[in-house]
Design an enzyme around this catalytic site. Structure first.
Site, PDB file in Angstrom:
ATOM      1  N   ASP A  99      54.864  41.618  30.056  1.00  0.00           N
ATOM      2  CA  ASP A  99      55.190  41.456  31.393  1.00  0.00           C
ATOM      3  C   ASP A  99      56.649  40.741  31.134  1.00  0.00           C
ATOM      4  O   ASP A  99      56.829  39.630  30.580  1.00  0.00           O
ATOM      5  CB  ASP A  99      54.244  40.369  31.944  1.00  0.00           C
ATOM      6  N   TYR A 124      60.252  39.103  33.396  1.00  0.00           N
ATOM      7  CA  TYR A 124      60.553  37.974  34.506  1.00  0.00           C
ATOM      8  C   TYR A 124      61.791  38.356  34.854  1.00  0.00           C
ATOM      9  O   TYR A 124      62.674  37.399  34.736  1.00  0.00           O
ATOM     10  CB  TYR A 124      60.464  36.920  33.466  1.00  0.00           C
ATOM     11  N   ARG A 183      61.120  22.605  38.603  1.00  0.00           N
ATOM     12  CA  ARG A 183      61.922  21.888  38.008  1.00  0.00           C
ATOM     13  C   ARG A 183      63.050  21.283  39.080  1.00  0.00           C
ATOM     14  O   ARG A 183      64.141  21.555  38.847  1.00  0.00           O
ATOM     15  CB  ARG A 183      62.591  22.550  36.765  1.00  0.00           C
ATOM     16  N   GLU A 217      51.052  38.167  41.648  1.00  0.00           N
ATOM     17  CA  GLU A 217      52.378  38.545  41.155  1.00  0.00           C
ATOM     18  C   GLU A 217      52.558  40.234  41.628  1.00  0.00           C
ATOM     19  O   GLU A 217      51.851  40.968  40.701  1.00  0.00           O
ATOM     20  CB  GLU A 217      52.740  38.230  39.648  1.00  0.00           C
ATOM     21  N   ARG A 230      47.713  29.430  38.604  1.00  0.00           N
ATOM     22  CA  ARG A 230      48.785  28.592  38.386  1.00  0.00           C
ATOM     23  C   ARG A 230      48.440  27.030  37.702  1.00  0.00           C
ATOM     24  O   ARG A 230      49.265  26.672  36.833  1.00  0.00           O
ATOM     25  CB  ARG A 230      49.394  28.235  39.979  1.00  0.00           C
ATOM     26  N   GLN A 237      47.539  27.723  34.087  1.00  0.00           N
ATOM     27  CA  GLN A 237      48.996  28.253  33.470  1.00  0.00           C
ATOM     28  C   GLN A 237      49.790  26.893  33.110  1.00  0.00           C
ATOM     29  O   GLN A 237      50.244  26.699  32.131  1.00  0.00           O
ATOM     30  CB  GLN A 237      49.665  29.262  34.363  1.00  0.00           C
ATOM     31  N   TYR A 270      50.771  26.202  29.117  1.00  0.00           N
ATOM     32  CA  TYR A 270      51.731  26.989  28.817  1.00  0.00           C
ATOM     33  C   TYR A 270      52.850  26.707  27.710  1.00  0.00           C
ATOM     34  O   TYR A 270      53.707  27.315  27.129  1.00  0.00           O
ATOM     35  CB  TYR A 270      52.451  27.695  29.826  1.00  0.00           C
ATOM     36  N   THR A 328      44.546  41.899  35.291  1.00  0.00           N
ATOM     37  CA  THR A 328      45.916  42.500  35.598  1.00  0.00           C
ATOM     38  C   THR A 328      45.386  43.820  36.369  1.00  0.00           C
ATOM     39  O   THR A 328      44.928  44.617  35.754  1.00  0.00           O
ATOM     40  CB  THR A 328      46.763  42.568  34.468  1.00  0.00           C
ATOM     41  N   THR A 369      57.198  39.396  38.339  1.00  0.00           N
ATOM     42  CA  THR A 369      57.279  39.295  40.002  1.00  0.00           C
ATOM     43  C   THR A 369      58.515  39.877  40.722  1.00  0.00           C
ATOM     44  O   THR A 369      59.725  39.476  40.186  1.00  0.00           O
ATOM     45  CB  THR A 369      56.856  37.975  40.578  1.00  0.00           C
ATOM     46  N   GLU A 392      55.530  31.266  45.842  1.00  0.00           N
ATOM     47  CA  GLU A 392      56.849  31.195  46.471  1.00  0.00           C
ATOM     48  C   GLU A 392      56.698  31.013  47.899  1.00  0.00           C
ATOM     49  O   GLU A 392      57.503  30.523  48.758  1.00  0.00           O
ATOM     50  CB  GLU A 392      57.686  32.346  46.018  1.00  0.00           C
TER      51      GLU A 392
END
Lengths: 399, 399
Positions: free
Chosen positions: B116, B118, B132, B187, B225, B228, B232, B245, B332, B346
C-alpha cells in the site's frame, strides 16, 4: 536409538526429525525428514505405504502436510520414529535414505503472509539508544503489545540463496543519494510457521498456539540500515527489508521442542487479557551468529520479552485470518550482553565500534562476499541436544 | 457495437470488458468478462474453442491468465471483442452469457504480496495537519520517494464481503484500553495488479510498467484509526489495517484504460533517475464514495503525485522480485477540496466536523451496519465512458 549410521548422538538424531523439501537426481522436489546426514524421502515412503499422510507428501512444499493439524503431525512423527528405530523396518526404509550431500534443499513451504515482530527488549532498547540517544530507550507502546509489521512474503528465500546487495535512496547531508546500501546488516531471528488456518473475523487464543503452529525455522532478516533510515517514516520499513529474508531449509516441528519450553521473562506492566498466556513460556533456543566463519555472537532466545503464543494472539486479535504457510518471526534476538546481539548494528554500536574478524580484518557492516550463518541448538527430548537447521547467505555485489 | 442486449451505451460496453471470477449454478468457479449486465463465461468459451488462452481460463483465479503477458492479454481482448460484436458468433456465444444477477462474484485473483502506497499529496498533507498541527504537513522524504509498506495479503477480500469491526488496543489517557475500534474508517484507493513476474535481484524500469501490470481494481483499505495510532511507532501500521482490505470483483485491463492516461502533476524537487518516467502519466479515474447510499466525496485520481509506473519501479529498485498476483494500491486518493477526500478522517477533519447523511443522521466514523461503496469511471476507448467495478462493504459489530 536409530539404526541409521552416525545419527545417534548427533544433533540430528531421532529426537529431532525436522522436515524439508529436497531436489535429488533431477527429479521433482520431494518432502523429506532429516536423520543424521541423510534425508528420509517421505514422498517415497508415503508412495510405498510406509507412512500415511493423506497424500500430503506428494507435493513440492510442506503446506498440505502442515494443514493437516496436530494429531496428524504427531502421528506421522511417531510413525517416522518407528521406521527409523525398529530394525524390522530397516530393509524397507534404507533405500529411501538419501545422503544429505547429494540433495539440494529448497524453500520448505510456500510462504503465505510474512510478519516480523520486534520482541526482544534488549534489541529494542539498543536500537533506541543508538538512534535516539538521551531519550527513553523504549517507546511507550512497546511493553503493551508485541510491535510487528508485514514483510514481503515473495522474497523469503531458502538458506544458501545468494543475497544481492540492494540499492536505493540513502540519507545524505544535502538530501538523499542513490546507490548500493553501505550499511547492510543481518537480523538473527526465530520464525514460527503456521499450519492450521483460522477464519476471518475470529481470534486465535494464546492457548491455541500449538494447534496452529507447526514448527520453527531460523530466519535472517537482511536489513539495509541506510535505506531503512530514510524511508521508514511514517509507515515503517519497506525496501530496507524487502529485498531478501532467508529461512532455514529445515522446519523443526514443535514436538521436537517440547523440552525447550521454559518460563519467559516476567512482564511488567501487566498485559491485556488477550495476551495473558498461562503458563507464560518462551523457548530455550541458543543461537549463534558466524561472520565469515567466525562466531561473533550467541543470542539467547530465552530472553525474548514477548512469547510466540502472545505474538500469534496479537496477530489475530483484530480478526485477521491465518493461512497455512503464514510465517511470523520473532524480531532480532538480542540478549543483555554485547556478545549476545542479533544484529551488526548492535554489535558495532551503530558502526562506531568495528569488530575484528580473523586474519586482521575488521568490519562494521557487511562487505561483498561476506557470509553469515545463523545456527541454533535446543534441549531436545530424552536429554538430547537438537540443532535447528542453519540459515546462511553470502552477499553479492549490487547490480 | 455489441449484439448483447443493453450493453451499448452502458458503462460496461464492449470498450470496457473487465475480468472476474464467478460462481453460478452450484458449479466450480469460472472466469468471465463483464458485458452490460451479463458475464461471458470464458471458461466455457475456451473449452468450446472460441477463445485461446493456453488453458488459463480453466482455473478458479485470473492468475494463470495474468501470467501470460501483454501480447496474450491483447489478443484475448481482441478475440472477445470480436465474439461480442460480430453477429456471426452470436449463436455460439449467447449460450455462454450468464445474467449478472445470477452469479456470485469471487476474489478475482490470488493475492501474492500486497503493498500500500501513500501517494496523494493532498491526503498526506491532510493527515500531517490533523496529526502534527503546526508542523510541516509533509515529512522530508515524501517528495523523494513513494512511501509505502506491506499489508496483509491473506485478508484481501472481494467486494461485498462483510467487514467485522476489529478490536484491539486503543490509546487512552491512563494508558491503552482494549475494545472495538471507535474510529473505523475507509481509504478509497486504486490498486494495480501484477501479471508478469520479475526475478529476484533485478529491477523493473518505469518504462516496463505495462509489461508487468495487467489491470486495475478499486480498493477500500479499511482502517481502524485508534488501533493504528497506538501501534504504529516505529514499524508502521499493522492491526489497524490487517483485518480487511476490500477489492472490486472486476479487474479492468490496462487496455481498456488507454484513453485515461494523462500527464501527472509536475514533481518538484526532481526525482531520482530510476523514478523518472517519460512521459510522466497518471490516470483520469473519477472516484466516488457513497456512505449509506449518499455520495459524500469524489476523489480525483488524476491529482496523485506519484504515478503507478513510479511506484512499480520503486517497489523493485532494491531487487525485490514481483510475483503474479502482487497487488499494489495507490494510497488514499484525495484531491484538494474537502469534497474530494478518500477517507472519513479527512472528511470529518479527525472526527471534529461530523458529516450529515440523509434522514438527519450524522457521522464521524463508521457505525455498525454502515455500508460504504466506492465507484469510479474513466474515459474509455472511442469516446465512451467506462466504469471500474465497485468495491462495497458493510460493517458488522465486533465479535
Amino acid at each position: 536409538m536409530t539404526w541409521v549410521t552416525g545419527a545417534d548422538g548427533s544433533a540430528y538424531g531421532v529426537t529431532n526429525l525436522p522436515y524439508g523439501v529436497f531436489a535429488h537426481d533431477g527429479r521433482d522436489p520431494r518432502i523429506g525428514v532429516r536423520i543424521g546426514d541423510f534425508v528420509l524421502d517421505l514422498t517415497g515412503a508415503e508412495a510405498a505405504g510406509l507412512v500415511l499422510a493423506a497424500g500430503a507428501f506428494d507435493r513440492p512444499t510442506l503446506n498440505d502436510f502442515m494443514a493437516l493439524g496436530r494429531p496428524q503431525w504427531t502421528a506421522v512423527r511417531q510413525r517416522v520414529t518407528e521406521l527409523l528405530t525398529d530394525t524390522a523396518h530397516r530393509a524397507a526404509v534404507e533405500p529411501l535414505l538419501v545422503p544429505l550431500a547429494d540433495v539440494r534443499l529448497l524453500l520448505p513451504f510456500a510462504v503465505a503472509d510474512y510478519v516480523d515482530f520486534y520482541s526482544s527488549e534488549h534489541h529494542a532498547s539498543n536500537v533506541g539508544q543508538i538512534f535516539r540517544p538521551g531519550q527513553p530507550p523504549l517507546l511507550p507502546n512497546w511493553k503493551h503489545l508485541p510491535i510487528g509489521y508485514h514483510g514481503r512474503a515473495g522474497t523469503v528465500v531458502v538458506s544458501g540463496t545468494p543475497v544481492v546487495r540492494p540499492a536505493g535512496q540513502r540519507p545524505g547531508p544535502d538530501g538523499p543519494t542513490y546507490g548500493p546500501s553501505a550499511r547492510l546488516d543481518i537480523e538473527a531471528e526465530v520464525g514460527f510457521v503456521v499450519g492450521v488456518p483460522s477464519p476471518l473475523g475470529a481470534r486465535v487464543s494464546v492457548d491455541d498456539f500449538a494447534d496452529h503452529v507447526f514448527g520453527v525455522v531460523l530466519v535472517n532478516d537482511w536489513s539495509a540500515r541506510d535505506i531503512q533510515a530514510w524511508e521508514y517514516q511514517p509507515l515503517g520499513p519497506f525496501l530496507g527489508k524487502s529485498f531478501a529474508t532467508s529461512v532455514s531449509a529445515w522446519v523443526t516441528p514443535l514436538d521436537a521442542l517440547a523440552d525447550a519450553f521454559l518460563p519467559a521473562p516476567e512482564q511488567d506492566p501487566e498485559v491485556a487479557a488477550y495476551l495473558r498466556d498461562v503458563p507464560h513460556l518462551g523457548l530455550d533456543l541458543r543461537l549463534a551468529v558466524e561472520w565469515n566463519g567466525e562466531r561473533v555472537s550467541e543470542p539467547p532466545f530465552r530472553t525474548m520479552y514477548w512469547t510466540p503464543a502472545q505474538q500469534l494472539a496479537h496477530l489475530t486479535v483484530n480478526g485477521a485470518s491465518l493461512r497455512t504457510g503464514d510465517l511470523y518471526a520473532s524480531g532480532t534476538v538480542s540478549g543483555p550482553e554485547r556478545g549476545q546481539v542479533g544484529s551488526f548494528l548492535e554489535l558495532t554500536w551503530g558502526g562506531a565500534e568495528p569488530v575484528k574478524l580473523g586474519a586482521g580484518e575488521t568490519r562494521t557492516f557487511l562487505e561483498d562476499g561476506d557470509t553469515v550463518t545463523v545456527t541454533a541448538t535446543a534441549p531436545g527430548p530424552d536429554g538430547t541436544t537438537i540443532a535447528l537447521g542453519e540459515v546462511t547467505g553470502t552477499i553479492q555485489p549490487a547490480r
